[in-house]
Every structure is written in C-alpha cells, then in structure tokens.
Design a protein around this motif. Structure first.
Motif, short mmCIF file in Angstrom:
data_model
loop_
_atom_site.label_atom_id
_atom_site.label_comp_id
_atom_site.label_asym_id
_atom_site.label_seq_id
_atom_site.Cartn_x
_atom_site.Cartn_y
_atom_site.Cartn_z
N VAL A 110 0.86 -1.21 0.01
CA VAL A 110 -0.03 0.09 -0.12
C VAL A 110 0.79 1.20 -0.02
O VAL A 110 0.63 2.36 -0.62
CB VAL A 110 -1.04 0.10 1.33
CG1 VAL A 110 -1.55 1.36 1.44
CG2 VAL A 110 -1.95 -1.09 1.13
N ALA A 111 1.95 1.20 0.80
CA ALA A 111 2.84 2.55 0.80
C ALA A 111 3.63 2.65 -0.52
O ALA A 111 3.60 3.58 -0.91
CB ALA A 111 3.89 2.27 1.74
N PRO A 117 5.43 3.50 7.76
CA PRO A 117 4.58 4.87 7.65
C PRO A 117 5.72 6.16 7.88
O PRO A 117 5.39 7.32 7.33
CB PRO A 117 3.43 4.80 8.61
CG PRO A 117 3.64 3.55 9.30
CD PRO A 117 4.80 2.72 8.82
N VAL A 118 6.44 5.87 8.83
CA VAL A 118 7.35 6.93 9.10
C VAL A 118 8.14 7.34 7.72
O VAL A 118 8.23 8.64 7.68
CB VAL A 118 8.55 6.71 10.18
CG1 VAL A 118 9.38 7.53 10.56
CG2 VAL A 118 7.72 6.61 11.40
N VAL A 119 8.78 6.49 7.19
CA VAL A 119 9.41 6.46 5.83
C VAL A 119 8.56 7.26 5.12
O VAL A 119 9.04 8.47 4.48
CB VAL A 119 10.05 5.40 5.20
CG1 VAL A 119 10.58 5.37 3.87
CG2 VAL A 119 11.17 4.67 6.23
N VAL A 120 7.31 7.00 4.95
CA VAL A 120 6.54 7.43 3.71
C VAL A 120 6.23 8.98 4.15
O VAL A 120 6.51 10.05 3.38
CB VAL A 120 5.03 6.81 3.57
CG1 VAL A 120 4.15 7.57 2.66
CG2 VAL A 120 5.49 5.48 3.21
N VAL A 121 5.85 9.08 5.42
CA VAL A 121 5.48 10.54 6.11
C VAL A 121 6.74 11.77 5.66
O VAL A 121 6.64 12.60 5.42
CB VAL A 121 5.07 10.64 7.38
CG1 VAL A 121 4.93 11.62 7.93
CG2 VAL A 121 3.69 9.79 7.45
N GLY A 155 17.21 12.62 -6.73
CA GLY A 155 16.37 12.37 -7.86
C GLY A 155 14.89 12.99 -7.50
O GLY A 155 14.51 13.82 -6.57
N GLY A 156 14.01 12.88 -8.67
CA GLY A 156 12.54 13.45 -8.35
C GLY A 156 12.05 14.41 -9.28
O GLY A 156 11.09 14.83 -8.96
N VAL A 157 12.98 15.11 -10.11
CA VAL A 157 12.48 15.95 -11.19
C VAL A 157 12.86 15.58 -12.54
O VAL A 157 13.87 15.26 -12.61
CB VAL A 157 12.48 17.41 -10.68
CG1 VAL A 157 12.19 17.85 -9.50
CG2 VAL A 157 14.16 17.97 -10.71
N ALA A 208 15.46 6.73 -4.28
CA ALA A 208 16.34 6.56 -3.03
C ALA A 208 15.27 6.34 -2.18
O ALA A 208 15.26 5.33 -1.16
CB ALA A 208 17.08 7.54 -2.61
N ALA A 209 14.08 6.77 -2.06
CA ALA A 209 12.97 6.70 -1.41
C ALA A 209 12.30 5.43 -1.33
O ALA A 209 11.96 4.70 -0.33
CB ALA A 209 11.90 8.01 -1.11
N ILE A 210 11.97 5.08 -2.50
CA ILE A 210 11.48 3.63 -2.96
C ILE A 210 12.41 2.72 -2.37
O ILE A 210 11.91 1.73 -1.81
CB ILE A 210 11.28 3.63 -4.30
CG1 ILE A 210 10.16 4.40 -4.65
CG2 ILE A 210 10.84 2.14 -4.67
CD1 ILE A 210 8.81 4.35 -4.29
N ALA A 211 13.75 2.81 -2.61
CA ALA A 211 14.76 1.67 -2.07
C ALA A 211 14.83 1.77 -0.58
O ALA A 211 14.75 0.49 -0.11
CB ALA A 211 16.01 2.14 -2.51
#
Length: 178
Positions: free
Chosen positions: A42-43, A132-136, A167-169, A92-95
């Motif tokens: 879900v995350a 959830p902490v990583v996502v928030v 990354g991200g843009v 990196a966030a997904i990793a």
C-alpha cells in the motif's frame, strides 16, 4: 502436608479434588510477515501519487503588436524560454521503503532459527512502524524541498531547476509559441 496436584485432598472430612490454576492461554501478539507485505505494498503504491506534481513557466510572451518580450517587457529577437518541471518519486525513497519491508519480512525467521525469536519480533514491529514513518518523512521533506527550492528557482527564471538531491524531477526547456 505435601499435596500432589490433581490428587484428592481431604479437608475437614470432605474429599476435595484439586487442579492446578493456570493463566488463560491466549494468542500471543506476534507481528506477521503478510501484514507487513500488505502495508509495504500500500505504501509503495500510494507514495508515488503523494509526490507527483508539476510546474511550468514562460519567461516572457508577446506585446500588443505580437512581438516577443521578456518578463520585464524588454523586446526579444526570438521566442522567450519556457521551463516545465515534473516531480516524481525519488528512487532512493523507494529503495529505503523496500529495504525496510524486506528486512522486516526476512530477518525475523533467520533470527528465530538461531534462537532469537523475540529479537525477530522486535525487528518486525520496528519495520511495521518504520514504513509509515518513511512515507510521511519522505513526503514532508520532498514537498518542502520542491515547494521552496524548485519553485524559487522557477520564479527566478532558472532554466534547469535542481530537484531533491536523490532525484525526483524531470526538467524540460523549450521556447514559447504563438
């Protein structure tokens, strides 16, 4: 007098059967891997939708006669530049999110094989809390960075804005059209 558990005992002329008193044998609260996989899925599916955004700007336009001008109103010999920035999830966030889920699923059984089942439960509980902490935290950092740094660069007519360091843009530049 020594009492054998479960043996009849004579007390003041009465025969009384005794039985050991035991606590209720309820289910022990243990974190399950399938729940962590579900929360992680879900995350992973919702995180990209939380971090997608876009912004664009034209650094000029046309005057009343149809001639090209910059944002200050100065005449230009060619079309003014444009910039389009699309934000997306940082790899990196997904990793990090995947690493938390994989560790929380696979490390506890390994620890249980070596007699450290309670440590494995702690690891899995920590993974349940970390997802959830990583996502928030990731969404907050990403949103603040994009909202302040990237938008400030666009407002100052920077043609290649810098996104979040991991990354991200995606930046696309071009020229205005009539």
């Amino acid at each position: 007098m020594s009492v054998d558990r479960g043996a009849p005992v004579s007390h003041m002329g009465e025969n009384v059967q005794t039985a050991p008193v035991m606590a209720h044998a309820g289910r022990q609260l243990r974190p399950r891997a399938r729940g962590l996989v579900l929360i992680g899925a879900v995350a992973l599916l919702s995180y990209p939708t939380l971090t997608m955004w876009s912004a664009s700007s034209e650094y000029g336009g046309t005057d009343g006669d149809g001639h090209w001008i910059d944002n200050a109103g100065n005449p230009l010999s060619s079309a003014p530049p444009t910039v389009n920035v699309e934000g997306h999830t940082a790899p990196a966030a997904i990793a990090v999110l995947l690493l938390v889920v994989v560790v929380g699923v696979f490390l506890p059984p390994m620890l249980a094989r070596y007699g450290k089942r309670s440590l494995g439960d702690v690891v899995r509980f920590a993974a349940y809390l970390a997802v959830p902490v990583v996502v928030v935290v990731g969404v907050l950092i990403y949103t603040v960075w994009q909202g302040h740094v990237v938008m400030d660069q666009i407002d100052h007519e920077v043609l290649h804005p810098h996104g979040f360091p991991w990354g991200g843009v995606t930046v696309t530049t071009g020229h205005a059209t009539r």
